[in-house]
Design an enzyme around this catalytic site. Structure first.
Site, PDB file in Angstrom:
ATOM      1  N   CYS A  88       0.819  -1.211   0.000  1.00 34.89           N
ATOM      2  CA  CYS A  88       0.000   0.000   0.000  1.00 34.89           C
ATOM      3  C   CYS A  88       0.851   1.258   0.000  1.00 34.89           C
ATOM      4  O   CYS A  88       2.068   1.203   0.086  1.00 34.89           O
ATOM      5  CB  CYS A  88      -0.914  -0.003   1.220  1.00 34.89           C
ATOM      6  SG  CYS A  88       0.015   0.110   2.766  1.00 34.89           S
ATOM      7  N   ALA A 132       3.197   1.734   2.889  1.00 37.28           N
ATOM      8  CA  ALA A 132       4.418   0.939   2.715  1.00 37.28           C
ATOM      9  C   ALA A 132       5.396   1.670   1.806  1.00 37.28           C
ATOM     10  O   ALA A 132       6.607   1.641   2.023  1.00 37.28           O
ATOM     11  CB  ALA A 132       4.088  -0.445   2.160  1.00 37.28           C
ATOM     12  N   ARG A 183      13.122  -4.004   6.618  1.00 39.32           N
ATOM     13  CA  ARG A 183      13.672  -3.800   5.272  1.00 39.32           C
ATOM     14  C   ARG A 183      15.191  -3.698   5.247  1.00 39.32           C
ATOM     15  O   ARG A 183      15.796  -3.544   4.214  1.00 39.32           O
ATOM     16  CB  ARG A 183      13.037  -2.573   4.616  1.00 39.32           C
ATOM     17  CG  ARG A 183      12.919  -2.742   3.107  1.00 39.32           C
ATOM     18  CD  ARG A 183      11.921  -1.816   2.471  1.00 39.32           C
ATOM     19  NE  ARG A 183      11.943  -1.986   1.029  1.00 39.32           N
ATOM     20  CZ  ARG A 183      12.566  -1.168   0.194  1.00 39.32           C
ATOM     21  NH1 ARG A 183      13.182  -0.096   0.650  1.00 39.32           N
ATOM     22  NH2 ARG A 183      12.554  -1.404  -1.103  1.00 39.32           N
ATOM     23  N   HIS A 215       5.204   6.238  -2.849  1.00 42.94           N
ATOM     24  CA  HIS A 215       6.495   6.829  -3.229  1.00 42.94           C
ATOM     25  C   HIS A 215       6.275   8.255  -3.708  1.00 42.94           C
ATOM     26  O   HIS A 215       6.986   9.180  -3.320  1.00 42.94           O
ATOM     27  CB  HIS A 215       7.153   6.042  -4.362  1.00 42.94           C
ATOM     28  CG  HIS A 215       7.321   4.570  -4.113  1.00 42.94           C
ATOM     29  ND1 HIS A 215       7.135   3.629  -5.087  1.00 42.94           N
ATOM     30  CD2 HIS A 215       7.639   3.895  -2.984  1.00 42.94           C
ATOM     31  CE1 HIS A 215       7.354   2.420  -4.571  1.00 42.94           C
ATOM     32  NE2 HIS A 215       7.652   2.555  -3.301  1.00 42.94           N
TER      33      HIS A 215
END
Lengths: 519, 482
Positions: free
Chosen positions: B59, B62, B93, B193
């Site tokens: 999503c 994220a 991550r 992003h």
């Protein structure tokens, strides 16, 4: 040039090479504009003080490093425990990617789960169409025998009605009318993953017992001699449930485990991917209404479920993750009391061997101070076990345990001479724990993988027990329940103690004297 | 060898049969075969995932918290909303950094507002204010705060922008960045992003104090954009740029600091690795500050050499000459690596399904080892990604956009690759099937894979995955005989 083909340097060592060290220094001094060293050192020390601890505990709004997850994660856990059941989470799709990753990182196994992939338009108009299309796709593609629906916070905030949506979907022909779709609302902003487990499991049992959401007839209970067992949300489920089954079989007790993901999270690598494997069958769930009694191993993880079951006339007992000798004794005696079956010699022998092991090793754990954190049931069970070993559970912390839970822990502590000066911390997080570990030091810390940051900061060795455990492999395959499980936990505690002792005496020419071959 | 175009078509048709008609029609547009000479890969992309199909996507949250903002190490990133999102993305991550965690850096910590029912009913703005106050008391050395919105924030009408402005003023111009990355926005992490990039533009660039954190510029200043330092990737890249004589003034965002973000407009060139997640801010810097940007690829020696020369071409002859020196310096390492591993990997077939730049960028590295990528697809790519992919893939490569669990399993069953490279959710599915696997998001907890130092690790890892003795044990001997 640091890299070497014959002995490839991994990140662990590559970045310690002089070229990289110089690069880091350069980056830091020229471009990072970090805090001056003196100021940094001052704050490092300050964060270890009682004064900082008081400020830390005065927090009212901020949570830092919590030891809990959200409801839908627990709902997926519960759904996975039923035969050929696909969890379907209604709401944003990213959530499902997170649950699947989270479980796969812990169990090192696939976790199948679908989302209704709601986006902006669904936020405005509701997610009915997502439900209709989603159920049809899931049903056709993955051929489940049951789809267990739960929700993310998005669907809850906009107020989607699962019962109505599922019925409408059936009317629209997305799945056959008789296809089983139990459901539970699992808002992430209420409770934690254990609440979600509880809601979802209650939803499934209610669905089958109380007339399939109005689309069937409620079952009538004809009591028999069997008992039901519910494990609760448990990271060690693959080891624990087979152990429970083994013990109940040894006693000759007819039983049903309600929610059993221990097979689907433990499938073989033999060339075939099993999306579904094992699990409680629908027939078993239905038959379970007739059991004379239901035992929950984790009361906080099954509050609503046990209430529902009690309302159906079952003799219900909720334990709090019983561990060790006394904990396992209490469980077996309860089973014996409910069923009239004696505890067999084999289990007596196992008990004796566990006591033998504790007697062999007690000197190494006696008076050792522990801090532990995790789910409220696990904390109660582990606290009791530590007290039984003569160890001191100095700090017992739970993010999803409340005041009432803390009082329960306190009762345990007060009942033992080893519980003196020990305290429970409800609704606290791992940043609170950090202050506790700096201001009131202990010998060992017990917790999940995230405890490794505390181990690093405070120098307190970590024993991994809880969920999730990402950075050690295969722990979940072994039981921590029953006498056998207690033996394993005892060994873990001792291993860490001996490792710490060896590490502390490994200096050549300095501490040679205590680096012993016999312990 | 990959399947032929016709075989691929038949395979896709076969797989689509399992879907309801409406879904099959929609999914058909995302599956195809690359044919030489075509301008893209012949698939649609960046479209909503279908409900119930088991998409691999995440999503917007994220994309923002997990990818773009999370690695900025000296800021505190609040996961604003219920506890789960921050919990599941906590330190998973491996965006490596160096710093005093909890004191002046915060990368591997989980700050959450842990929304309760009352916060949903009455709104969370007051709580957010209090959280910021408490952060200032307990973590006074933080250099800024971001508010990473989870789903409820946008649904309950909270005004995180107003809170951020108010608190920034109260704390004398502190950088506080509200990010509208609620998970239901857009179709994947990709919009996250973009939103995160825009937040840097609006809440960092537009508010920079030019007298703060000043350094003297040089003609060789560059910024690494779109490298998240997973397993140290940005470090094994930075070292090459520095050896070339360039000065890396910022890393976006792996091991990055707020000062580095703020100073990036001083760069002479932005070098962009993950185009997908950071092309937006690169374009913005080009338009507003006139900074050119160039895409590069640091996977595998062929692409590294090409990229070093390409980057050098933006500078003077000294740098160009230096690029050749760097290439020559690592030649021995690369020759030895290829000599050791190529014979063990030659002709092995690979299928990929990853995010960002990797579905195309890693192909060269496999080819350097004599391997062949026969299928690839993007988790959240756009059409411009598929256009860029045409430079990498061979005729007949199977292409699958936003692949579903079902499709991926069937494709692998049919194509029978020697290696699958995808994510944690896929890893165990294929390993159960007896197919070697490497996680190509997290490098399977290995790495770095970027740069020359990383290529040696990459080659070793692919070899150990494919040539592990475990794959000969999946069938019991008494069954083999039968």
């Amino acid at each position: 040039m640091p890299q070497n083909v014959e002995k490839v340097l991994d990140h662990e060592n590559l970045f310690r090479e002089p070229e990289y060290k110089a690069m880091f220094d350069n980056k830091r001094s020229q471009f990072e504009f970090r805090v001056p060293a003196e100021e940094l050192a001052k704050q490092i020390e300050y964060a270890k003080t009682w004064e900082y601890r008081e400020k830390n505990f005065a927090r009212e709004a901020l949570t830092v490093n919590p030891a809990k997850a959200c409801q839908p994660l627990g709902a997926v856990f519960a759904a996975v425990g039923f035969e050929k059941t696909l969890p379907f989470v209604h709401g944003s799709q990213g959530c499902v990617a997170y649950y699947r990753s989270h479980f796969s990182r812990h169990f090192k196994e696939p976790t199948s789960c679908v989302s209704s992939s709601m986006t902006e338009d669904a936020a405005v108009f509701g997610g009915l169409n997502n439900m209709i299309d989603g159920l049809a796709n899931t049903y056709n593609l993955y051929k489940p025998e049951m789809i267990a629906v739960s929700t993310t916070c998005m669907a809850e905030v906009i107020g989607d009605d699962l019962d109505a949506f599922i019925k409408t979907s059936k009317q629209k022909g997305s799945i056959p009318a008789e296809f089983d779709v139990p459901f539970a609302h699992t808002p992430a902003f209420v409770g934690s993953h254990i609440t979600g487990y509880d809601n979802a499991l209650q939803g499934i049992i209610k669905y089958f017992w109380d007339g399939k959401a109005g689309q069937g007839t409620a079952l009538t209970r004809i009591p028999n001699e069997s008992i039901n067992f519910i494990g609760g949300f448990d990271g060690f489920v693959c080891g624990n449930l087979p152990e429970i089954r083994r013990m109940l079989d040894l006693m000759g007790v007819e039983h049903t485990i309600l929610c059993d993901p221990s097979d689907v999270w433990n499938t073989p690598t033999d060339g075939e991917f099993r999306m579904y494997d094992g699990g409680t069958t629908k027939a078993q769930v239905e038959a379970a209404i007739n059991a004379k009694a239901t035992i929950s191993f984790q009361g906080y993880s099954t509050e609503k479920t046990m209430k529902l079951i009690k309302e159906h006339g079952h003799d219900t007992t909720s334990f709090h993750h019983p561990m060790g000798v006394t904990g396992t004794d209490a469980f077996l005696m309860k089973v014996s009391e409910l069923t009239g079956k004696p505890i067999p010699k084999e289990l007596e022998l196992e008990r004796g061997r566990l006591v033998d092991a504790i007697a062999d090793s007690q000197a190494h754990l006696h008076g050792k101070k522990f801090a532990l954190y995790g789910d409220p049931d696990l904390m109660l069970g582990m606290t009791a076990f530590l007290l039984e070993l003569g160890a001191e559970p100095v700090h017992v912390l739970s993010t999803n345990g409340d005041k009432e839970w803390a009082e329960k822990v306190q009762v345990l502590l007060d009942a033992s001479p080893f519980g003196k000066n020990c305290k429970a911390y409800p609704k606290a997080d791992l940043w609170h724990m950090r202050s506790l570990l700096f201001t009131e030091k202990v010998d060992f810390l017990i917790g999940n993988t995230y405890g490794k940051y505390l181990e690093r900061d405070c120098g307190t060795p970590l024993i991994r027990l809880g969920f999730p455990i990402f950075d050690r492999h295969h722990h979940h395959r072994f039981p921590i329940w029953g006498y056998q499980g207690a033996l394993r936990v005892l060994t873990m505690l001792l291993d860490e103690y001996f490792e710490a002792l060896d590490a502390n005496t490994i200096g050549i020419g300095t501490t040679d004297y205590s680096y012993d071959i016999i312990r | 060898m990959s399947l032929t175009v016709e075989e691929n078509k038949a395979l896709i048709e076969e797989v689509l049969k399992a879907y309801p008609e409406k879904t099959a029609k929609k999914r058909a547009k995302h599956l195809g075969t690359f044919e030489d000479g075509k301008p893209d890969c012949g698939v649609k992309s960046n479209i909503k995932s279908l409900p119930g199909v088991m998409t691999i996507r995440g999503c917007a949250y994220a994309g923002s918290k997990g990818v773009v903002w999370g690695p900025i190490k000296d800021m505190i990133h609040i996961s604003h909303g219920p506890v789960g999102c921050g919990q599941y993305s906590w330190a998973s991550r491996r965006n490596y950094y160096i710093g005093e965690t909890g004191i002046d850096t915060f990368g591997t910590m989980q700050f959450t507002s842990d929304f309760q029912e009352k916060d949903i009913v009455f709104g969370g703005d007051k709580k957010l204010e209090k959280i910021i106050d408490e952060i200032e008391v307990l973590f006074p050395l933080n250099k800024g705060i971001t508010v990473q919105s989870e789903c409820p924030i946008g649904l309950i009408g909270d005004d995180i922008e107003a809170v951020s402005k108010k608190k920034a003023k109260e704390y004398e111009g502190k950088t506080i960045v509200p990010v509208r990355c609620e998970g239901f926005r857009g179709v994947s992490q990709s919009l996250g992003h973009h939103i995160a990039n825009d937040a840097v533009r609006d809440w960092v660039f537009d508010k920079v104090d030019p007298n703060k954190n000043v350094f003297e510029s040089s003609p060789y200043d560059v910024a690494i954009i779109g490298d998240y330092n997973i397993g140290g990737d940005a470090w094994s890249s930075r070292i090459l740029l520095e050896e070339m004589g360039l000065r890396v003034i910022a890393q976006w965002s792996g091991d990055g600091t707020i000062a580095e973000l703020e100073n990036t407009p001083k760069a002479k060139l932005n070098v962009l690795h993950c185009y997908r997640s950071m092309n937006y801010i690169s374009r913005h810097m080009e338009e507003k500050y006139g900074i050119p940007w160039v895409e590069y690829n640091f996977f595998g020696p062929t692409m590294i050499e090409k990229s070093l020369r390409e980057i050098a071409s933006h500078f003077d002859d000294t740098i160009k000459a230096n690029a050749e020196v760097v290439i020559a310096k690592y030649r021995k390492l690369i020759d030895e690596t290829i000599a050791k591993y190529k014979p063990r990997l030659q002709g092995k077939k690979v299928m990929l399904f990853v995010g960002g730049l990797r579905p195309r960028h890693v192909i060269g590295a496999y080819e350097d080892l004599g391997m062949e990528v026969v299928g690839t697809g993007y988790e959240f790519g756009h059409n411009d990604d598929y256009q860029r992919t045409t430079h990498y893939v061979k005729d007949g490569t199977l292409i699958y956009d936003d692949v579903t669990g079902y499709e991926f399993e069937k494709f692998v069953e049919k194509v029978q690759p020697d290696l699958v490279g995808s994510g944690i959710k896929e890893k165990y599915v294929f390993q159960k099937m007896g197919v070697p696997f490497r996680q190509m998001h997290s490098w399977d907890y290995s790495g770095p894979y970027h740069g020359y130092d990383g290529f040696a690790i990459f080659a070793r890892d692919m070899d150990m995955a494919i040539n592990s003795p475990v794959w000969s044990l999946t069938k019991a001997p008494w069954k083999k005989a039968a």
